[in-house]
Design a protein around this motif. Structure first.
Motif, PDB file in Angstrom:
ATOM      1  N   ARG A   1     -11.024   9.710   0.267  1.00  0.00           N
ATOM      2  CA  ARG A   1     -11.663   8.409   0.069  1.00  0.00           C
ATOM      3  C   ARG A   1     -10.624   7.324   0.331  1.00  0.00           C
ATOM      4  N   MET A   2     -11.020   6.364   1.148  1.00  0.00           N
ATOM      5  CA  MET A   2     -10.083   5.343   1.608  1.00  0.00           C
ATOM      6  C   MET A   2     -10.616   3.950   1.277  1.00  0.00           C
ATOM      7  N   LYS A   3      -9.724   3.079   0.855  1.00  0.00           N
ATOM      8  CA  LYS A   3     -10.080   1.673   0.683  1.00  0.00           C
ATOM      9  C   LYS A   3      -9.767   0.940   1.981  1.00  0.00           C
ATOM     10  N   LEU A   4     -10.776   0.250   2.516  1.00  0.00           N
ATOM     11  CA  LEU A   4     -10.586  -0.551   3.718  1.00  0.00           C
ATOM     12  C   LEU A   4     -11.027  -1.981   3.434  1.00  0.00           C
ATOM     13  N   ASN A   5     -10.309  -2.915   4.003  1.00  0.00           N
ATOM     14  CA  ASN A   5     -10.628  -4.325   3.810  1.00  0.00           C
ATOM     15  C   ASN A   5     -11.736  -4.762   4.770  1.00  0.00           C
TER      16      ASN A   5
ATOM     17  N   ALA B   1     -13.469  -5.888   0.135  1.00  0.00           N
ATOM     18  CA  ALA B   1     -13.064  -4.536   0.547  1.00  0.00           C
ATOM     19  C   ALA B   1     -14.133  -3.534   0.127  1.00  0.00           C
ATOM     20  N   THR B   2     -13.998  -2.303   0.623  1.00  0.00           N
ATOM     21  CA  THR B   2     -14.934  -1.246   0.268  1.00  0.00           C
ATOM     22  C   THR B   2     -14.218   0.101   0.302  1.00  0.00           C
TER      23      THR B   2
ATOM     24  N   ALA C   1     -19.839  -8.748   9.793  1.00  0.00           N
ATOM     25  CA  ALA C   1     -21.090  -8.626   9.040  1.00  0.00           C
ATOM     26  C   ALA C   1     -21.063  -7.254   8.393  1.00  0.00           C
ATOM     27  N   ARG C   2     -22.026  -6.965   7.536  1.00  0.00           N
ATOM     28  CA  ARG C   2     -22.092  -5.618   6.952  1.00  0.00           C
ATOM     29  C   ARG C   2     -22.262  -4.572   8.042  1.00  0.00           C
ATOM     30  N   SER C   3     -22.791  -4.974   9.195  1.00  0.00           N
ATOM     31  CA  SER C   3     -23.000  -4.040  10.299  1.00  0.00           C
ATOM     32  C   SER C   3     -21.759  -3.865  11.160  1.00  0.00           C
ATOM     33  N   ALA C   4     -20.701  -4.631  10.900  1.00  0.00           N
ATOM     34  CA  ALA C   4     -19.481  -4.505  11.710  1.00  0.00           C
ATOM     35  C   ALA C   4     -18.316  -5.220  11.038  1.00  0.00           C
ATOM     36  N   GLY C   5     -18.180  -5.045   9.729  1.00  0.00           N
ATOM     37  CA  GLY C   5     -17.280  -5.903   8.978  1.00  0.00           C
ATOM     38  C   GLY C   5     -15.925  -5.341   8.616  1.00  0.00           C
TER      39      GLY C   5
ATOM     40  N   PRO D   1      -8.394   3.291  13.997  1.00  0.00           N
ATOM     41  CA  PRO D   1      -7.244   4.209  13.996  1.00  0.00           C
ATOM     42  C   PRO D   1      -6.970   4.826  12.626  1.00  0.00           C
ATOM     43  N   LYS D   2      -7.239   4.099  11.544  1.00  0.00           N
ATOM     44  CA  LYS D   2      -7.015   4.673  10.213  1.00  0.00           C
ATOM     45  C   LYS D   2      -7.980   5.829   9.950  1.00  0.00           C
ATOM     46  N   ILE D   3      -9.241   5.652  10.312  1.00  0.00           N
ATOM     47  CA  ILE D   3     -10.231   6.711  10.116  1.00  0.00           C
ATOM     48  C   ILE D   3      -9.950   7.899  11.025  1.00  0.00           C
ATOM     49  N   THR D   4      -9.594   7.632  12.267  1.00  0.00           N
ATOM     50  CA  THR D   4      -9.272   8.693  13.217  1.00  0.00           C
ATOM     51  C   THR D   4      -8.075   9.516  12.724  1.00  0.00           C
ATOM     52  N   GLU D   5      -7.024   8.824  12.290  1.00  0.00           N
ATOM     53  CA  GLU D   5      -5.830   9.517  11.799  1.00  0.00           C
ATOM     54  C   GLU D   5      -6.143  10.356  10.560  1.00  0.00           C
ATOM     55  N   THR D   6      -6.976   9.833   9.677  1.00  0.00           N
ATOM     56  CA  THR D   6      -7.329  10.559   8.458  1.00  0.00           C
ATOM     57  C   THR D   6      -8.146  11.809   8.789  1.00  0.00           C
ATOM     58  N   ALA D   7      -9.105  11.678   9.695  1.00  0.00           N
ATOM     59  CA  ALA D   7      -9.903  12.842  10.092  1.00  0.00           C
ATOM     60  C   ALA D   7      -9.031  13.926  10.697  1.00  0.00           C
ATOM     61  N   LEU D   8      -8.088  13.543  11.542  1.00  0.00           N
ATOM     62  CA  LEU D   8      -7.192  14.516  12.162  1.00  0.00           C
ATOM     63  C   LEU D   8      -6.283  15.176  11.128  1.00  0.00           C
ATOM     64  N   ALA D   9      -5.817  14.389  10.167  1.00  0.00           N
ATOM     65  CA  ALA D   9      -4.943  14.936   9.117  1.00  0.00           C
ATOM     66  C   ALA D   9      -5.684  15.960   8.266  1.00  0.00           C
TER      67      ALA D   9
END
Length: 365
Positions: free
Chosen positions: A231-235, A278-279, A346-350, A357-365
């Motif tokens: 689980r990751m916090k993203l701004n 953030a979410t 927007a909530r659709s692209a916020g 890159p953060k999500i990609t790196e996390t998935a690969l890890a």
């Protein structure tokens, strides 16, 4: 008992089904949600009741004719304005419907139809989980499961699965690959050569390709399983003081928060992003023997899926988008420079520019 971090719930993108969450352009269908929750629980309970020894195999087919890039770069003299009054729209979806407007595609497509096939030890098909990068195919009927549903029903009709022997029914699944910038119409072809698919025809030919590829699958039963979750916090990309002032002036003049035009919609979104800041998102990876599945909770560009597949430590990998959430488009950082509605905050692209890159790196890890 199944642990929460050993469950993956993914969605498909369609314009012909009830909405299940508050995300533009509308709110969740409140009357549908209790039914959906009940059916998800029933699906898990049914799967547990039907557990039996199985074997697994992998199939891969080139389905390039069924997918293509929908986001094209506009000519320098035809750059458009964004909702905030800035001339930033250097690329847009479906711009190449008029070749005179564009210079080329903004990225690659992913032609892979990947399938994980599960059989009983006696060779009886139990399930096929497919993955493909094509956005959606809606609009011909009022309510449907889109091409995903037709693909699954088509597989069920074509594969022998012991339906007359009192055995559990075959389960077909089409998961959503990385297709935030992908659609079915190939704008690279001259207009008179672009397939004018009907959804039934599209789905049938797609099933034909899948059934042919499944004939060559080699199955193994000596595989182990693994799953990881982070689980990751993203701004959020929150508005600066000037944009927030612009947004609040518009929102304050609205009779309610129901936007009547594009300016009002994006003004409301700026206020919401400022309030939330953030979410938290969920990224998962699964392994079935030498087969890998990665997830993103976003509408993800094909380029991201290709990066994960290329860099995966497993040679057989696919990526499911809209998994465990729908946190909007995540263009790779360089794609933000091209603009378009999939980059407007927007909530659709916020999410923050570095979300991809953060999500990609996390998935690969």
């Amino acid at each position: 008992k199944l642990k929460p971090n050993r469950i993956l719930i993914s969605a498909t993108h369609t314009h012909s089904a009830p909405s299940v969450m508050d995300i533009p352009p509308g709110d969740a269908e409140e009357s549908y949600l209790p039914y959906l929750r009940k059916r998800i629980v029933e699906a898990i309970a049914t799967a547990e009741r039907n557990l039996e020894p199985a074997q697994v195999g992998w199939a891969l087919a080139n389905a390039a004719q069924f997918t293509a890039l929908r986001r094209w770069i506009r000519r320098p003299d035809r750059i458009e304005k964004d909702p905030f009054g800035n001339r930033t729209v250097r690329a847009t979806m479906h711009a190449a419907s008029n070749w005179d407007n564009v210079t080329g595609e903004s990225g690659p497509e992913d032609p892979d139809l990947a399938m994980i096939s599960i059989q009983a030890r006696d060779g009886r098909p139990l399930a096929v989980m497919a993955n493909f990068s094509m956005h959606y195919f809606s609009g011909e009927v009022g309510l449907s499961a889109d091409y995903y549903g037709l693909f699954c029903e088509g597989l069920k009709a074509r594969l022998p699965h012991g339906k007359d022997r009192g055995t559990p029914p075959f389960v077909g699944i089409m998961s959503h690959g990385c297709s935030g910038d992908i659609w079915r119409r190939d704008y690279a072809l001259p207009p008179d050569r672009r397939p004018n698919w009907k959804i039934d025809e599209y789905s049938k030919q797609f099933v034909d390709l899948a059934v042919s590829a499944l004939k060559s699958v080699k199955y193994r039963h000596d595989v182990d399983l693994a799953m990881a979750e982070r689980r990751m916090k993203l701004n959020y990309r929150v508005p600066d003081a000037q944009r927030l002032k612009w947004a609040r002036e518009i929102v304050d003049a609205m009779p309610n928060l129901s936007a009547r035009n594009r300016n009002e919609f994006y003004a409301v979104q700026q206020v919401l992003l400022h309030e939330r800041q953030a979410t938290e998102i969920v990224v998962q990876a699964l392994r079935i023997g030498d087969i890998g599945i990665a997830t993103t909770p976003n509408e993800t560009y094909a380029l991201t899926g290709l990066k994960v597949k290329l860099q995966s430590p497993l040679t057989r990998t696919f990526v499911i988008e809209l998994a465990n959430g729908a946190d909007g488009y995540i263009p790779p950082p360089e794609q933000h420079l091209l603009g378009g509605y999939n980059t407007w905050p927007a909530r659709s692209a916020g999410l923050e520019v570095e979300a991809e890159p953060k999500i990609t790196e996390t998935a690969l890890a």
